[in-house]
Write a protein that holds these residues in place. Structure first.
Motif, PDB file in Angstrom:
ATOM      1  N   ARG A 141       0.838  -1.185   0.000  1.00 42.23           N
ATOM      2  CA  ARG A 141       0.000   0.000   0.000  1.00 42.23           C
ATOM      3  C   ARG A 141       0.883   1.249   0.000  1.00 42.23           C
ATOM      4  O   ARG A 141       1.951   1.259   0.623  1.00 42.23           O
ATOM      5  CB  ARG A 141      -0.937   0.017   1.216  1.00 42.23           C
TER       6      ARG A 141
ATOM      7  N   ARG B 158       0.397   5.853  -0.134  1.00 42.59           N
ATOM      8  CA  ARG B 158      -0.585   6.916   0.085  1.00 42.59           C
ATOM      9  C   ARG B 158      -0.014   8.246  -0.382  1.00 42.59           C
ATOM     10  O   ARG B 158       1.144   8.570  -0.118  1.00 42.59           O
ATOM     11  CB  ARG B 158      -0.969   6.984   1.559  1.00 42.59           C
TER      12      ARG B 158
ATOM     13  N   GLU C 169     -11.012   1.242   5.121  1.00 44.53           N
ATOM     14  CA  GLU C 169     -10.742   1.801   3.798  1.00 44.53           C
ATOM     15  C   GLU C 169     -12.017   1.903   2.975  1.00 44.53           C
ATOM     16  O   GLU C 169     -12.221   2.883   2.240  1.00 44.53           O
ATOM     17  CB  GLU C 169      -9.706   0.942   3.073  1.00 44.53           C
TER      18      GLU C 169
ATOM     19  N   VAL D 284     -11.012   9.482   0.934  1.00 42.67           N
ATOM     20  CA  VAL D 284      -9.855   8.843   0.299  1.00 42.67           C
ATOM     21  C   VAL D 284     -10.313   8.143  -0.975  1.00 42.67           C
ATOM     22  O   VAL D 284     -11.391   7.537  -1.016  1.00 42.67           O
ATOM     23  CB  VAL D 284      -9.178   7.816   1.245  1.00 42.67           C
TER      24      VAL D 284
ATOM     25  N   ARG E 114      -3.154   1.877  -4.019  1.00 45.59           N
ATOM     26  CA  ARG E 114      -2.615   3.234  -3.959  1.00 45.59           C
ATOM     27  C   ARG E 114      -3.734   4.174  -3.522  1.00 45.59           C
ATOM     28  O   ARG E 114      -4.767   4.296  -4.201  1.00 45.59           O
ATOM     29  CB  ARG E 114      -2.058   3.651  -5.313  1.00 45.59           C
ATOM     30  N   ALA E 115      -3.542   4.849  -2.365  1.00 42.18           N
ATOM     31  CA  ALA E 115      -4.573   5.711  -1.776  1.00 42.18           C
ATOM     32  C   ALA E 115      -4.227   7.178  -2.020  1.00 42.18           C
ATOM     33  O   ALA E 115      -3.070   7.593  -1.869  1.00 42.18           O
ATOM     34  CB  ALA E 115      -4.696   5.453  -0.286  1.00 42.18           C
ATOM     35  N   TYR E 116      -5.245   7.960  -2.377  1.00 36.56           N
ATOM     36  CA  TYR E 116      -5.097   9.408  -2.585  1.00 36.56           C
ATOM     37  C   TYR E 116      -6.012  10.129  -1.600  1.00 36.56           C
ATOM     38  O   TYR E 116      -7.241   9.972  -1.656  1.00 36.56           O
ATOM     39  CB  TYR E 116      -5.463   9.798  -4.016  1.00 36.56           C
TER      40      TYR E 116
ATOM     41  N   GLU F 107      -7.667   5.386   9.796  1.00 38.87           N
ATOM     42  CA  GLU F 107      -8.086   5.823   8.465  1.00 38.87           C
ATOM     43  C   GLU F 107      -8.929   7.085   8.627  1.00 38.87           C
ATOM     44  O   GLU F 107      -9.403   7.409   9.730  1.00 38.87           O
ATOM     45  CB  GLU F 107      -8.882   4.719   7.773  1.00 38.87           C
TER      46      GLU F 107
END
Length: 452
Positions: free
Chosen positions: A225, A227, A323, A332, A354-356, A371
């Motif tokens: 993962r 971010r 998530e 997110v 892939r977290a934005y 989170e």
């Protein structure tokens, strides 16, 4: 008490000597003794020798004021009985010029027209910024042709008016704001310009590598993962980096020209070059980015092969419960990237998530879920005033778990602005009541003089 004839002779001799020296002692002047006309009444003429009529002073002030309003040039006209005890009228003139600071500080565009009656001498001193417009030879011609012939006839009014008019005519038509002699760039200023230039070159080189780095492949673990804060478009970043780099590179070139060729370029050229680089940087950055920018690729850190973006509908199955909640709340955004060769080799669906981070204001990180699932809100219960504090309620409520906190917080009282405003008003009153002065110009001894 009776004096002898010899003592009478000594007393009489001292008395005669005192009478002879009295005029010289009474006319012994220093630059501090000369009234500054700008400070006295906001004009340009000081007639200590009392050789100018009121109408002449009025005409002189009018001419110089019109010139100053047009291009900022300052001319001071001074008459003195003599310049004793200064070493010379020229030295006295230079000292008085710099003592008053005639001309604007950033342009040194001042002129001092001094008449010493006892020395029968005329001196015209020019600031650094006036020397290219009024070189010593031209000043000498004005003195020889316009001033001293009238002074020899006893026409001080006509000579001062003619000389000032000749100076104003040259300066009025030339426009001193358009000229800034590079000789005024001192050695420390050139050193500072060179240091800024070196910094600009280094920063432009750094921006160049940043531009190339954007297109560098990004290595991601096939099962992991990562971010990022904000969903940023790499191409927009490339535009910005290219623009900053072009502006810095263009500026460094302009500053380098100022340092290498001080006889051709000056500080105003450097400022103009900066404005030019800021304007021209936009189209050049767009052109270079469109031509050389390559979108970054995501590669597997294990095998080095490109990752393939997974369909959005398949991503939720690889997300944890917090998530998924953050995704539904919109705080997110998640993307999935898969390495097909590694997945086939391991016979497992390997997915890199892939977290934005999209909204970190409305939602904060829950200490339990780790989170952005906790709603953060603040409500004012009592507003603060100038004399009392206020109170606000803060609530943190996680939308994924049972975590919930509620607390009250004191709001500081408002700061009184009466003291600061009164101090500001008093300072403004004192500044407005203070007398005017010349602009702080400087002279290195340019100009000419003449006898009559």
């Amino acid at each position: 008490m009776k004096f002898s004839s010899q003592q009478h002779l000594i007393v009489a001799s001292l008395f005669c000597l005192a009478l002879c020296l009295f005029p010289y002692l009474s006319y012994a002047l220093s630059v501090q003794d000369i009234p500054n006309p700008q400070q006295v009444n906001g004009t340009w003429v000081t007639d200590m020798a009392n050789i100018l009529s009121d109408s002449t002073e009025t005409k002189l002030n009018q001419m110089i004021s019109e010139l100053e309003s047009k291009n900022g040039t300052e001319i001071a006209v001074v008459t003195v009985p003599e310049t004793t005890p200064s070493s010379s009228p020229k030295a006295f003139t230079t000292e008085l010029f710099n003592h008053w600071g005639i001309g604007k500080a950033d342009e040194d565009n001042g002129v001092l027209f001094l008449v010493s009656v006892g020395d029968r001498r005329v001196e015209i001193e020019t600031g650094y910024g006036i020397e290219p417009i009024l070189p010593d030879a031209k000043v000498g011609n004005i003195i020889e042709n316009q001033i001293t012939p009238r002074f020899k006839e006893g026409d001080f009014n006509g000579g001062v008016l003619a000389g000032t008019n000749a100076l104003v005519s040259v300066l009025y038509s030339s426009g001193t704001h358009a000229i800034y002699p590079v000789d005024t760039i001192s050695l420390p200023q050139r050193g500072a310009i060179l240091l800024i230039n070196i910094c600009a070159i280094l920063l432009s080189w750094f921006e160049y590598h940043q531009f190339k780095k954007i297109s560098t492949p990004i290595l991601l673990k096939p099962m992991g993962r990562s971010r990022l804060h904000g969903v940023s478009d790499p191409k927009q970043r490339a535009y910005l980096i290219a623009y900053i780099g072009i502006v810095l590179a263009t500026l460094s070139l302009g500053l380098l020209l100022v340092v290498i060729s001080p006889k051709v370029f000056g500080l105003k050229v450097a400022i103009g070059w900066l404005i030019f680089s800021v304007i021209i940087g936009f189209p050049i950055a767009i052109l270079l980015t469109n031509k050389y920018y390559v979108p970054p690729s995501w590669r597997c850190s294990d095998c080095g092969l490109p990752l393939k973006k997974v369909r959005p509908s398949l991503v939720p199955s690889f997300l944890t419960k917090p998530e998924k909640v953050a995704r539904n709340l919109g705080s997110v955004k998640f993307e999935g990237w898969e390495c097909r060769p590694c997945s086939q080799k391991m016979r497992l669906p390997l997915m890199h998530i892939r977290a934005y981070v999209v909204d970190s204001r409305s939602y904060i990180q829950c200490p339990i879920c780790q989170e952005l699932t906790m709603k953060h809100s603040e409500t004012t219960i009592t507003s603060p005033t100038e004399y009392s504090t206020g109170e606000r309620r803060i609530i943190d409520d996680c939308k994924c778990c049972d975590y919930y906190t509620e607390k009250t917080e004191t709001i500081p009282s408002l700061t009184s602005t009466s003291d600061s405003s009164s101090s500001n008003s008093s300072s403004s009153d004192s500044s407005s009541s203070s007398s005017s002065d010349f602009g702080g110009g400087d002279s290195g001894g340019g100009g000419a003089g003449g006898d009559w």
